[in-house]
Design a protein around this motif. Structure first.
Motif, PDB file in Angstrom:
ATOM      1  N   SER A   1     -20.419  16.113 -27.904  1.00  0.00           N
ATOM      2  CA  SER A   1     -21.237  17.136 -28.562  1.00  0.00           C
ATOM      3  C   SER A   1     -21.762  18.094 -27.499  1.00  0.00           C
ATOM      4  N   PRO A   2     -22.218  19.287 -27.899  1.00  0.00           N
ATOM      5  CA  PRO A   2     -22.720  20.253 -26.909  1.00  0.00           C
ATOM      6  C   PRO A   2     -23.833  19.703 -26.024  1.00  0.00           C
ATOM      7  N   ASN A   3     -24.709  18.842 -26.586  1.00  0.00           N
ATOM      8  CA  ASN A   3     -25.811  18.342 -25.760  1.00  0.00           C
ATOM      9  C   ASN A   3     -25.384  17.219 -24.814  1.00  0.00           C
ATOM     10  N   GLN A   4     -24.108  16.853 -24.851  1.00  0.00           N
ATOM     11  CA  GLN A   4     -23.594  15.865 -23.894  1.00  0.00           C
ATOM     12  C   GLN A   4     -22.914  16.538 -22.699  1.00  0.00           C
ATOM     13  N   ILE A   5     -22.858  17.870 -22.705  1.00  0.00           N
ATOM     14  CA  ILE A   5     -22.247  18.608 -21.596  1.00  0.00           C
ATOM     15  C   ILE A   5     -23.305  18.911 -20.542  1.00  0.00           C
ATOM     16  N   VAL A   6     -22.977  18.643 -19.304  1.00  0.00           N
ATOM     17  CA  VAL A   6     -23.831  19.006 -18.169  1.00  0.00           C
ATOM     18  C   VAL A   6     -23.083  20.071 -17.374  1.00  0.00           C
ATOM     19  N   TRP A   7     -23.637  21.287 -17.334  1.00  0.00           N
ATOM     20  CA  TRP A   7     -23.000  22.387 -16.620  1.00  0.00           C
ATOM     21  C   TRP A   7     -23.415  22.350 -15.154  1.00  0.00           C
ATOM     22  N   LYS A   8     -22.444  22.427 -14.260  1.00  0.00           N
ATOM     23  CA  LYS A   8     -22.741  22.418 -12.826  1.00  0.00           C
ATOM     24  C   LYS A   8     -22.033  23.590 -12.157  1.00  0.00           C
ATOM     25  N   GLN A   9     -22.746  24.265 -11.274  1.00  0.00           N
ATOM     26  CA  GLN A   9     -22.179  25.423 -10.600  1.00  0.00           C
ATOM     27  C   GLN A   9     -21.221  24.992  -9.501  1.00  0.00           C
TER      28      GLN A   9
END
Length: 283
Positions: free
Chosen positions: A75-83
């Protein structure tokens, strides 16, 4: 249809498939091997591709990453965005900091020795950005003794060294610094992929910059993952293939291009096959 509407439609369809267990060609990849969170490496400073503002993430690669994550069951809230930056992408993957990378990551033979690629999912071409009143730079062959700024660790630097050995190459930590140098007169041109340059010119150029419009490479952007994950690569390719068939991919490209005021025909940016094809020079 906007990409948000496309995401909504696909989310509903995915839920229906999961409830009935009947999706034809549904992914058999066990995402539990990744974990409860999916760490995705993107750029935070490339309008139209991957851009972060006030903790909101936008761009073509963000949208495609969300669709891939959805296909994996996240789900979208399980994604962790990292630069990630050009020089840190392989390290972020091999160290386990991220599970996949969508960051204008051109597929090259050297990179394929270190990581695996799904895709390609988008075609770009290295170009030049100059000031509007610059008339003497007409392409890569007119860069002799001209100051050309690129981002450190990028394939763009390698190509300029090879194609314009007499250019005065300036490498900076961030491509945005090249835009500043161009505007201030400290550089004569900035070089990166056309879509990347168009986005930065739109946001940071103040109407003072223009693309030369003569691409001299063909860049195939791939989804980078750690080595020896053939099932994950296959699953990502399956997700990309679905997007390209159902219109989600074209909608994402159109919306991304529109957001940076760039005229793009999605069909000209669509790869003809999803086999990890290498980027190449075309001129």
């Amino acid at each position: 249809m906007s990409i948000r509407k496309v995401l909504g439609v696909l989310a509903a369809a995915a839920m229906a498939v999961s409830l009935c267990g009947c999706g034809e060609g549904a992914s058999e990849y066990d995402a539990s091997s990744i974990g409860p969170k999916l760490n995705i490496g993107i750029t935070f400073d490339r309008p139209g591709l991957g851009f972060s503002h006030s903790s909101e993430y936008k761009g073509l690669e963000v949208d495609l990453a969300r669709l891939i994550a959805q296909d994996l069951g996240y789900s979208p809230n399980q994604i962790v965005w990292k630069q990630v930056r050009p020089g840190s992408r392989e390290g972020a993957l091999t160290s386990g900091q991220v599970d996949m990378v969508l960051a204008s990551y051109s597929i090259t033979q050297a990179r394929k020795q270190v990581v695996d690629f799904a895709g390609p999912y988008f075609m770009a071409g290295q170009d030049l950005l100059v000031r509007k009143d610059e008339g003497s730079i007409k392409g890569v062959d007119s860069l002799e003794d001209r100051r050309v700024c690129t981002e450190k660790g990028s394939t763009s630097s390698q190509v300029i060294r090879r194609r314009a050995p007499k250019a005065l190459l300036q490498e900076r930590d961030e491509l945005g610094q090249c835009i500043t140098a161009l505007l201030s007169g400290d550089a004569d041109a900035a070089s990166s992929d056309d879509f990347v340059l168009a986005g930065l010119a739109h946001v940071k150029g103040g109407g003072q910059l223009r693309l030369v419009g003569v691409p001299f490479t063909r860049e195939r952007y791939g989804v980078g993952v750690r080595k020896d994950q053939a099932e994950l690569v296959s699953t990502i390719n399956h997700a990309l293939e679905k997007m390209m068939k159902d219109g989600g991919w074209a909608a994402a490209v159109k919306e991304a291009a529109s957001s940076i005021g760039y005229q793009v025909d999605p069909s000209s940016r669509r790869p003809d096959r999803l086999d990890g094809s290498l980027s190449s020079e075309v001129r």
